[in-house]
Design a protein around this motif. Structure first.
Motif, short mmCIF file in Angstrom:
data_model
loop_
_atom_site.label_atom_id
_atom_site.label_comp_id
_atom_site.label_asym_id
_atom_site.label_seq_id
_atom_site.Cartn_x
_atom_site.Cartn_y
_atom_site.Cartn_z
N PHE A 1 22.65 53.33 40.99
CA PHE A 1 23.18 54.48 41.74
C PHE A 1 24.70 54.48 41.72
O PHE A 1 25.34 55.53 41.56
CB PHE A 1 22.65 54.43 43.17
N LEU A 2 25.32 53.31 41.86
CA LEU A 2 26.78 53.23 41.90
C LEU A 2 27.39 53.11 40.51
O LEU A 2 28.45 53.69 40.24
CB LEU A 2 27.20 52.03 42.76
N LEU A 3 26.75 52.37 39.59
CA LEU A 3 27.33 52.17 38.27
C LEU A 3 27.42 53.45 37.46
O LEU A 3 28.38 53.66 36.71
CB LEU A 3 26.54 51.11 37.51
N THR A 4 26.41 54.32 37.57
CA THR A 4 26.48 55.58 36.83
C THR A 4 27.62 56.46 37.33
O THR A 4 28.25 57.17 36.53
CB THR A 4 25.15 56.35 36.95
N GLN A 5 27.91 56.40 38.62
CA GLN A 5 29.06 57.14 39.15
C GLN A 5 30.37 56.49 38.72
O GLN A 5 31.37 57.18 38.47
CB GLN A 5 28.98 57.22 40.67
N PHE A 6 30.40 55.16 38.62
CA PHE A 6 31.60 54.46 38.16
C PHE A 6 31.98 54.90 36.76
O PHE A 6 33.15 55.17 36.47
CB PHE A 6 31.35 52.95 38.21
N LEU A 7 30.98 54.99 35.87
CA LEU A 7 31.27 55.39 34.49
C LEU A 7 31.83 56.80 34.41
O LEU A 7 32.70 57.08 33.57
CB LEU A 7 30.00 55.28 33.65
N GLN A 8 31.37 57.69 35.25
CA GLN A 8 31.83 59.07 35.19
C GLN A 8 33.10 59.31 36.00
O GLN A 8 34.10 59.81 35.47
CB GLN A 8 30.72 60.00 35.72
N LEU A 9 33.06 58.96 37.28
CA LEU A 9 34.16 59.32 38.18
C LEU A 9 35.39 58.46 37.97
O LEU A 9 36.52 58.94 38.15
CB LEU A 9 33.69 59.21 39.63
N ILE A 10 35.22 57.20 37.58
CA ILE A 10 36.35 56.30 37.46
C ILE A 10 36.79 56.12 36.02
O ILE A 10 37.98 56.14 35.71
CB ILE A 10 36.00 54.92 38.09
N GLY B 1 35.91 58.16 33.53
CA GLY B 1 36.17 59.46 32.93
C GLY B 1 35.18 59.90 31.87
O GLY B 1 35.46 60.86 31.13
N TYR B 2 34.01 59.28 31.79
CA TYR B 2 33.03 59.70 30.79
C TYR B 2 32.26 60.92 31.29
O TYR B 2 32.05 61.10 32.49
CB TYR B 2 32.04 58.57 30.49
N SER B 3 31.84 61.75 30.35
CA SER B 3 30.97 62.87 30.69
C SER B 3 29.59 62.35 31.02
O SER B 3 29.28 61.17 30.78
CB SER B 3 30.89 63.84 29.51
N PRO B 4 28.71 63.19 31.60
CA PRO B 4 27.36 62.70 31.89
C PRO B 4 26.64 62.12 30.68
O PRO B 4 26.02 61.06 30.78
CB PRO B 4 26.66 63.96 32.42
N GLN B 5 26.75 62.79 29.52
CA GLN B 5 26.08 62.27 28.34
C GLN B 5 26.74 60.98 27.87
O GLN B 5 26.06 60.02 27.49
CB GLN B 5 26.10 63.28 27.20
N GLU B 6 28.06 60.93 27.88
CA GLU B 6 28.76 59.73 27.45
C GLU B 6 28.42 58.54 28.35
O GLU B 6 28.24 57.42 27.87
CB GLU B 6 30.28 59.98 27.47
N ALA B 7 28.30 58.80 29.64
CA ALA B 7 27.90 57.74 30.56
C ALA B 7 26.50 57.24 30.24
O ALA B 7 26.23 56.02 30.23
CB ALA B 7 27.98 58.23 32.00
N GLY B 8 25.58 58.17 29.98
CA GLY B 8 24.22 57.78 29.64
C GLY B 8 24.16 56.99 28.34
O GLY B 8 23.44 56.00 28.23
N LEU B 9 24.93 57.40 27.34
CA LEU B 9 24.94 56.69 26.06
C LEU B 9 25.49 55.28 26.22
O LEU B 9 25.02 54.34 25.57
CB LEU B 9 25.79 57.46 25.04
N ARG B 10 26.47 55.12 27.09
CA ARG B 10 27.05 53.79 27.29
C ARG B 10 26.13 52.86 28.07
O ARG B 10 26.38 51.66 28.12
CB ARG B 10 28.42 53.93 27.95
N MET B 11 25.09 53.42 28.66
CA MET B 11 24.08 52.57 29.29
C MET B 11 22.92 52.27 28.33
O MET B 11 21.95 51.61 28.69
CB MET B 11 23.53 53.25 30.55
N LEU B 12 23.04 52.73 27.07
CA LEU B 12 21.96 52.55 26.10
C LEU B 12 21.63 51.07 25.84
O LEU B 12 20.45 50.74 25.64
CB LEU B 12 22.31 53.25 24.79
N PRO B 13 22.61 50.16 25.82
CA PRO B 13 22.23 48.74 25.66
C PRO B 13 21.29 48.27 26.76
O PRO B 13 20.52 47.32 26.55
CB PRO B 13 23.57 48.01 25.73
N TRP B 14 21.35 48.87 27.92
CA TRP B 14 20.42 48.57 29.01
C TRP B 14 19.10 49.29 28.77
O TRP B 14 18.02 48.70 28.83
CB TRP B 14 21.05 49.02 30.33
N THR B 15 19.17 50.58 28.46
CA THR B 15 17.96 51.39 28.39
C THR B 15 17.10 51.08 27.18
O THR B 15 15.89 51.30 27.21
CB THR B 15 18.32 52.89 28.38
N ALA B 16 17.69 50.57 26.10
CA ALA B 16 16.91 50.32 24.88
C ALA B 16 16.10 49.04 24.96
O ALA B 16 15.10 48.88 24.25
CB ALA B 16 17.83 50.28 23.67
#
Length: 488
Positions: free
Chosen positions: A290-299, A301-316
């Motif tokens: 909940f907090l890390l996804t906001q950190f990637l975007q709000l702090i 500066g990644y877009s929603p898609q960029e934030a999601g892609l950067r979590m890909l090492p976790w999601t894959a």
């Protein structure tokens, strides 16, 4: 109790495959919506308005009925037919998704999310019992590993899918996506899955009211603790009333001849340890994501898609690791695998906490994402087999409901608790203030995961656990049972 044997040979293998496909698609849809909105929260806030408490409610509006109604969903399936009730859950979830997509205010969106949670509470616990009905015991670890991979992938990929859809379409399409899945799955449920029922021919109405009311009071107070204060009158009242109802539920279930939750389940160290660890794991994971996804975007500066892609090492990771972990569970048991996974997740979150600065590079975060992804996959794959293997086969539906209910309570507690710590120590005013709140919240997540590791190690090893279902069944009081049927 007698159970009709499933068909043999090619027909049986086909039935297993269809069951895994259909239940996997339905539970993927439900599990995905746990966290699919996280990367869309900043956009939803800009579109519909709201503050931190509103964002928590968009997440927890789903979690609250999900946690409170899981036992009821399992009981309804045992009483009226698991395939039939599973189909009703898919239908409710699909309709509620359309309502969420059409929401024009935060209040309507939260209400639609609550209806989604109710549908998910019906279909998720029954998915495991539908699988158990067609998979031989010696192969269930592998089957539950596949189920765990699907659910772990859904939960972990929620931020990526939500971010991509939000950026290129709109946040409403997060929910429109469920409609074609639900419409495709529903006829397959009705025509490809076998029907089965549990041992009770009566619905425990008193137990249902006590359990649902107790969980509602406790989880609602957890969710409202940050907003109103943990020592405020409404929050304390919810804890007291909810706790009293849960105590009354336990006492009633110990005396009724047809309990919805046999208390003898908790004599099994495996059952008790895995359920406690599930609550703690979801506390640490959900609150942190909940907090890390906001950190990637709000702090950062990644877009929603960029934030999601950067979590890909976790999601894959769940796609690769969970099936392997499930197969290993059939060979060596699940305790060491789950404990190792929880430890890896704790190390990963600790890595984030040590590095969390506004200008931290993404490359330095990648190992933490990988560790969390591997650890989560190693947790999801064996826990289903451990829970289901700790109770008699006829009562696996309610065991699944208990496990999933405690997971969702842990998720609600994690979002509320870590958000409360974040708000106390930091805020959204500056990047530095955000990380001031993020770091202590992540350390609380680490503590929860380490506590879950210690709890899992209490569970007996593979040889002793194998005798647990028979011992549990032997200690069960005699009661009226109806035959379990399996028809195609």
């Amino acid at each position: 109790m007698q159970e009709k044997a499933p068909p043999n040979g090619t027909a049986h293998r086909g039935l297993v495959v269809w069951t895994l496909i259909v239940t996997g698609a339905a539970t993927f849809m439900a599990a995905l919506d746990n966290l699919v909105v996280t990367t869309a929260l900043p956009v939803i806030r800009d579109d519909l308005g709201g503050d931190l408490s509103d964002l928590e409610w968009i997440v927890n509006g789903y979690t609250l009925p999900f946690a409170c109604l899981l036992l009821l969903g399992a009981a309804l399936g045992d009483r009226f037919g698991r395939r039939r009730v599973f189909a009703a859950g898919v239908a409710l979830f699909t309709v509620a998704s359309a309502a969420a997509a059409l929401a024009g205010s935060t209040e309507v969106l939260i209400a639609a999310r609550a209806a989604q949670g109710a549908g998910a509470a019906i279909l998720l616990p029954l998915s495991l019992t539908l699988i158990s009905a067609v998979v031989p015991p010696e192969r269930r670890g592998t089957a539950f590993g596949i189920w765990g991979a699907v659910n772990g992938l859904a939960i972990a990929s929620g931020p990526l899918i939500g971010g991509a859809i939000t950026e290129h379409m709109s946040w409403q399409w997060i929910f429109w996506l469920n409609i074609p899945i639900g419409l495709a799955v529903l006829p397959l449920v009705l025509f490809r899955l076998t029907e089965s029922r549990g041992p009770n021919d009566r619905l425990d109405l008193v137990g249902t009211v006590l359990a649902s009311g107790g969980l509602f009071g406790v989880v609602l107070s957890i969710v409202r603790g940050h907003e109103h204060g943990w020592a405020s009158g409404p929050v304390l009242t919810g804890f007291i009333v909810g706790g009293a109802l849960l105590i009354a539920f336990v006492l009633f279930e110990m005396r009724t001849p047809n309990p919805m939750l046999p208390m003898r389940f908790f004599r099994s160290r495996t059952f008790s340890a895995v359920n406690a660890a599930s609550l703690l794991m979801y506390l640490g994971m959900f609150g942190s994501i909940f907090l890390l996804t906001q950190f990637l975007q709000l702090i950062q500066g990644y877009s929603p898609q960029e934030a999601g892609l950067r979590m890909l090492p976790w999601t894959a990771m769940p796609m690769v690791v969970a099936p392997i972990a499930g197969a290993l569970t059939d060979r060596i048991g699940g305790r060491s695998i789950v404990a190792s996974g929880l430890t890896l997740m704790a190390v990963g979150l600790g890595w984030f906490a040590l590095l969390a600065e506004p200008d931290v590079s993404y490359a330095s975060q990648v190992p933490a994402f990988v560790l969390c992804g591997i650890g989560m996959a190693m947790f999801f794959a064996p826990t289903g087999a451990m829970v289901m293997g700790a109770v008699p086969a006829a009562e696996q539906g309610i065991a699944s409901g208990v496990n999933n209910a405690l997971r969702e309570v842990g998720g609600a507690l994690g979002v509320a608790l870590l958000a409360s710590i974040f708000a106390t120590q930091g805020g959204y005013e500056t990047p530095e203030r955000f990380t001031d709140g993020l770091v202590p919240a992540l350390w609380v997540g680490v503590i929860a995961l380490l506590a879950a590791t210690a709890v899992v190690l209490i569970a007996p090893g593979r040889r002793r656990a194998a005798a647990a279902p028979a011992a549990t069944a032997a200690s069960a009081p005699p009661r009226a049972r109806t035959p379990v049927t399996a028809d195609s």
